[in-house]
Structure formats: C-alpha cells, structure tokens
Motif scaffolding. Structure first.
Motif, PDB file in Angstrom:
ATOM      1  N   THR A 226       0.729  -1.163   0.020  1.00 37.16           N
ATOM      2  CA  THR A 226      -0.084  -0.168  -0.012  1.00 37.16           C
ATOM      3  C   THR A 226       1.057   1.134   0.006  1.00 37.16           C
ATOM      4  O   THR A 226       1.903   1.205   0.477  1.00 37.16           O
ATOM      5  CB  THR A 226      -0.765  -0.033   1.188  1.00 37.16           C
ATOM      6  OG1 THR A 226      -0.175   0.153   2.450  1.00 37.16           O
ATOM      7  CG2 THR A 226      -1.812  -1.198   1.283  1.00 37.16           C
ATOM      8  N   SER A 227       0.641   2.373  -0.443  1.00 35.98           N
ATOM      9  CA  SER A 227       1.188   3.379  -0.475  1.00 35.98           C
ATOM     10  C   SER A 227       1.564   4.201   0.746  1.00 35.98           C
ATOM     11  O   SER A 227       2.678   4.444   1.307  1.00 35.98           O
ATOM     12  CB  SER A 227       0.287   4.711  -1.333  1.00 35.98           C
ATOM     13  OG  SER A 227      -0.901   4.933  -0.655  1.00 35.98           O
TER      14      SER A 227
ATOM     15  N   GLY B 130      -2.453  -6.269   1.520  1.00 35.30           N
ATOM     16  CA  GLY B 130      -2.786  -4.976   1.663  1.00 35.30           C
ATOM     17  C   GLY B 130      -4.611  -4.982   2.189  1.00 35.30           C
ATOM     18  O   GLY B 130      -4.837  -6.055   2.927  1.00 35.30           O
ATOM     19  N   TYR B 131      -5.481  -4.045   1.975  1.00 39.80           N
ATOM     20  CA  TYR B 131      -6.649  -4.240   2.382  1.00 39.80           C
ATOM     21  C   TYR B 131      -7.607  -5.233   2.001  1.00 39.80           C
ATOM     22  O   TYR B 131      -8.608  -5.628   2.734  1.00 39.80           O
ATOM     23  CB  TYR B 131      -7.433  -2.650   2.557  1.00 39.80           C
ATOM     24  CG  TYR B 131      -6.245  -1.713   3.280  1.00 39.80           C
ATOM     25  CD1 TYR B 131      -6.101  -1.799   4.963  1.00 39.80           C
ATOM     26  CD2 TYR B 131      -5.704  -0.740   2.540  1.00 39.80           C
ATOM     27  CE1 TYR B 131      -5.478  -1.045   5.241  1.00 39.80           C
ATOM     28  CE2 TYR B 131      -5.037   0.317   3.473  1.00 39.80           C
ATOM     29  CZ  TYR B 131      -4.864  -0.011   4.445  1.00 39.80           C
ATOM     30  OH  TYR B 131      -3.902   0.918   5.263  1.00 39.80           O
TER      31      TYR B 131
END
Length: 202
Positions: free
Chosen positions: A75-76, A105-106
């Motif tokens: 993720t960023s 990630g999510y």
C-alpha cells in the motif's frame, strides 16, 4: 554478535495523535503528508511516542552494529511509513533496507498471497542474516494482526526470538517460544502435497 532486526511496519506513524498531520485516515483516502515534513518531525520526536516501530526499536537499543529490515504492506501508506523509518535510522548510521510484501493490503482477494510472500521474504532474510553471522530478531509490533501472527509462527519454526511492545507499555515483551519445530523430513516425504498446496489458489 550483531543483530538482524526484522520489523513489520504499520501506519501508526501516520495515524497516531499529537503530530502535525493528526486525523489522517486512509478510509477517507486522505493524501499522505509531505515526506520531508515527516522526516523532519521524526528527527526531533520522542521514539517512544513517534510510532509503534520506533518504540520497539528504542527498547531494543538499536545501534550501528545492527541491521534493520522494514517489511511493509503493498500500500502507498505502508511504503511511506517504511521509507520514513528507513531514512531516520540510516541517518543514525544503522544499515537498513525496506521490503514490500507483495499483495498484502486491505483487499481480501490477495491477502493470503500476501501472507505467503511474508513467509518467503522473512525466511530469506533470516537465511542471509545467519550466513553473515547475525542474530535474527522479529519485531512483531506494527502491521496487520494476521501479519504479526504469521511472524510469531515463523519465529517459532525457525528458532527466532519474537518481541512485541504495546503502545501503552515502555517495556519490551519477549514472546515465549512456541513448542514447535520444523521437520524437513516430513516435507521431503510429502513433497507432492506441498507442491500442490503451494500452487493452488484457495
């Protein structure tokens, strides 16, 4: 003996209170703060309060003889936090690297693949560290809960110490060694099964 400290990274650097960008929330897709501003703030911040990771590394008394590996999600914001932490410790003379855990990630779709990547990266780091004569230690404070659980399991199987520090504590918790061991002979006897389970999406 020098230490290889493998540290999972969460987003407490961004989401905790008492910082100029307080209130940042990824659910609202808030923009990330300026990297230079965060780096400058980190230099003067109390390590115990700056982030979950700095609090744990403070308790471990990390120094120039150690080597740090920050593992961040795909993720960023995960990459952003890992890079800011890496810059902080590199400026202090600590050898440091960051590793992206691909697909972690999510979204639930790729989360299992992300955890598999975590296992691969961590085992590779431990192998390399031991070849260099370094003592591996896992910091399981930051990151997703499942990520922390996997790191604890990997530590048990590889005989690596796992440490944890809750945000309300100042003393390091050394997690007890689980009564597990890795029997390579079992893998060799059931190679077809492990090849199948590694290759199938489920």
């Amino acid at each position: 003996m020098s230490r290889l400290i493998v540290c999972t990274v969460g987003t407490s650097l961004l989401s905790n209170a008492d910082r100029p960008w307080a209130g940042w929330n990824p659910r609202r897709q808030d923009p990330l703060p300026d990297a230079a501003d965060v780096a400058l703030w980190l230099e003067d911040a109390d390590a115990a309060a700056a982030s979950a990771e700095t609090n744990t590394l403070r308790a471990l008394d990390v120094g120039e003889a150690d080597r740090l590996a920050f593992l961040h999600s795909d993720t960023s914001e995960g990459r952003f936090c890992a890079e800011r932490l890496a810059t902080l410790y590199a400026r202090a003379g600590v050898p440091v690297e960051t590793k992206k855990i691909g697909k972690l990630g999510y979204g639930a779709d790729h989360f299992s693949a992300g955890l598999k990547a975590l296992v691969d990266i961590t085992i590779s780091l431990v192998r390399t560290g031991r070849e260099r004569g370094q003592q591996p230690i896992f910091c399981a404070t930051g990151g997703f809960k499942a990520e922390i659980a996997f790191l604890n399991l990997i530590g048990a199987l590889l005989g690596v110490e796992v440490v944890y520090l809750h945000e309300l504590h100042r003393e390091l918790v050394r997690l007890p060694q689980l009564p597990l061991s890795w029997d390579a002979a079992i893998v060799a006897r059931h190679q077809d099964f492990f090849t199948w389970i590694d290759g199938e999406l489920r």
